[in-house]
Scaffold this motif. Structure first.
Motif, PDB file in Angstrom:
ATOM      1  N   UNK A  73     128.538 -67.034  44.338  1.00  0.00           N
ATOM      2  CA  UNK A  73     128.681 -66.243  43.219  1.00  0.00           C
ATOM      3  C   UNK A  73     128.737 -67.632  41.796  1.00  0.00           C
ATOM      4  N   UNK A  74     129.305 -68.422  41.991  1.00  0.00           N
ATOM      5  CA  UNK A  74     129.039 -69.539  41.303  1.00  0.00           C
ATOM      6  C   UNK A  74     127.259 -70.107  41.112  1.00  0.00           C
ATOM      7  N   UNK A  75     126.475 -69.633  41.645  1.00  0.00           N
ATOM      8  CA  UNK A  75     125.300 -70.429  41.129  1.00  0.00           C
ATOM      9  C   UNK A  75     124.953 -69.002  40.095  1.00  0.00           C
ATOM     10  N   UNK A  76     125.160 -68.044  40.740  1.00  0.00           N
ATOM     11  CA  UNK A  76     124.599 -66.212  39.984  1.00  0.00           C
ATOM     12  C   UNK A  76     125.609 -67.168  38.476  1.00  0.00           C
ATOM     13  N   UNK A  77     127.143 -66.879  38.106  1.00  0.00           N
ATOM     14  CA  UNK A  77     127.899 -67.191  37.224  1.00  0.00           C
ATOM     15  C   UNK A  77     127.204 -68.518  36.256  1.00  0.00           C
ATOM     16  N   UNK A  78     126.269 -68.670  36.211  1.00  0.00           N
ATOM     17  CA  UNK A  78     125.804 -70.324  36.289  1.00  0.00           C
ATOM     18  C   UNK A  78     124.174 -70.096  35.276  1.00  0.00           C
ATOM     19  N   UNK A  79     123.877 -69.338  36.312  1.00  0.00           N
ATOM     20  CA  UNK A  79     122.038 -68.476  35.923  1.00  0.00           C
ATOM     21  C   UNK A  79     122.557 -67.293  34.811  1.00  0.00           C
ATOM     22  N   UNK A 130     133.505 -54.002  36.258  1.00  0.00           N
ATOM     23  CA  UNK A 130     132.617 -53.882  36.778  1.00  0.00           C
ATOM     24  C   UNK A 130     131.785 -54.645  37.008  1.00  0.00           C
ATOM     25  N   UNK A 131     131.288 -56.208  36.043  1.00  0.00           N
ATOM     26  CA  UNK A 131     130.054 -57.108  36.461  1.00  0.00           C
ATOM     27  C   UNK A 131     130.834 -58.137  36.891  1.00  0.00           C
ATOM     28  N   UNK A 132     131.980 -58.844  37.571  1.00  0.00           N
ATOM     29  CA  UNK A 132     132.507 -59.582  38.567  1.00  0.00           C
ATOM     30  C   UNK A 132     132.346 -58.281  39.805  1.00  0.00           C
ATOM     31  N   UNK A 133     132.526 -57.499  40.409  1.00  0.00           N
ATOM     32  CA  UNK A 133     132.141 -56.578  40.829  1.00  0.00           C
ATOM     33  C   UNK A 133     130.798 -56.918  41.236  1.00  0.00           C
ATOM     34  N   UNK A 134     130.164 -56.488  40.646  1.00  0.00           N
ATOM     35  CA  UNK A 134     128.391 -56.228  40.706  1.00  0.00           C
ATOM     36  C   UNK A 134     128.134 -58.181  40.914  1.00  0.00           C
ATOM     37  N   UNK A 135     128.448 -58.937  39.930  1.00  0.00           N
ATOM     38  CA  UNK A 135     127.833 -60.190  40.989  1.00  0.00           C
ATOM     39  C   UNK A 135     128.155 -60.429  42.575  1.00  0.00           C
ATOM     40  N   UNK A 136     129.874 -60.194  42.498  1.00  0.00           N
ATOM     41  CA  UNK A 136     130.324 -60.637  43.869  1.00  0.00           C
ATOM     42  C   UNK A 136     129.873 -59.643  44.809  1.00  0.00           C
ATOM     43  N   UNK A 180     139.901 -60.227  42.966  1.00  0.00           N
ATOM     44  CA  UNK A 180     141.157 -60.029  41.475  1.00  0.00           C
ATOM     45  C   UNK A 180     140.306 -60.455  40.171  1.00  0.00           C
ATOM     46  N   UNK A 181     140.896 -60.163  39.708  1.00  0.00           N
ATOM     47  CA  UNK A 181     140.287 -60.083  37.783  1.00  0.00           C
ATOM     48  C   UNK A 181     141.505 -60.975  37.075  1.00  0.00           C
ATOM     49  N   UNK A 182     140.562 -61.744  36.343  1.00  0.00           N
ATOM     50  CA  UNK A 182     141.675 -61.992  34.954  1.00  0.00           C
ATOM     51  C   UNK A 182     142.056 -61.783  34.343  1.00  0.00           C
TER      52      UNK A 182
END
Length: 147
Positions: A63-69, A115-121, A143-145
Motif C-alpha cells: 500500500x505504501x509503495x502504491x501511495x508513494x508512486x 473510494x480511492x483508498x479502497x481501490x488502493x487497498x 478505516x478512513x481519515x
C-alpha cells in the motif's frame, strides 16, 4: 530471493505427550530475535499471530509503495490484524480468515477520497506476495481519515 528465519527451541523440564515447553525464538538477522510460543501463550507471538503479522506487514508495504508512486503523503498507517481459526470437514484446523483493519492518514495537496483508498487497498492486496501465497480468505476492512 530467499527469506530465511532461524527457529530455536530447547527442552525445559519434562517432555512428553502430555505437554512440553512451547517457548522458542525466531531470529531474522544476527541482531533481530523475536520471542515466540504456542497458541494462547503469554510469552511471545504464536504462529497464527505471525501469519496475521506477515499478511498485514506485506499489505502495508505494498500500500505504501502504491501511495508513494501516486505522490501521496502518508502520515500514518495502523492495522489491527486478526487470524481466525477454523476447522475443516476432515477435522484439521487452519487459518480460515485473515482480517486486516488498516487505518491510513494522508496530508498534503493530494488527499485521496474514501473510494480511492479502497481501490488502493484492493490493488495492494492483488500485489501482496503473502496474500498471493495463502489459501485463507483475506478480508480488508479499511478505516478512513476524518477530513
Amino acid at each position: 530471493m530467499e527469506h530465511r528465519v532461524a527457529v530455536s527451541w530447547e527442552r525445559q523440564g519434562a517432555f512428553s505427550h502430555e505437554g512440553f515447553e512451547r517457548r522458542h525464538s525466531l531470529s531474522f538477522q544476527p541482531e533481530v530475535t523475536l520471542p515466540a510460543g504456542g497458541a494462547g501463550n503469554d510469552y511471545g507471538a504464536d504462529p497464527e499471530q505471525l501469519l496475521a503479522a506477515a499478511m498485514a506487514s506485506c499489505h502495508m508495504q505494498t500500500f505504501l509503495a502504491l501511495a508513494a508512486k501516486k505522490r501521496l503523503t502518508v502520515d500514518f498507517y495502523y492495522d489491527d490484524a486478526e487470524a481466525v481459526l477454523g476447522q475443516k470437514d476432515d477435522g484439521k484446523f487452519w487459518i480460515e480468515t485473515l482480517i486486516l483493519r488498516p487505518r491510513v492518514g494522508f496530508s498534503g495537496d493530494k488527499v485521496p477520497d474514501d473510494a480511492a483508498v479502497v481501490a488502493m487497498h484492493n490493488k495492494a492486496h492483488e500485489h501482496c506476495f503473502v496474500a498471493n501465497s495463502v489459501i485463507s480468505e483475506v478480508v480488508i476492512e479499511p478505516g478512513f481519515q476524518a477530513t
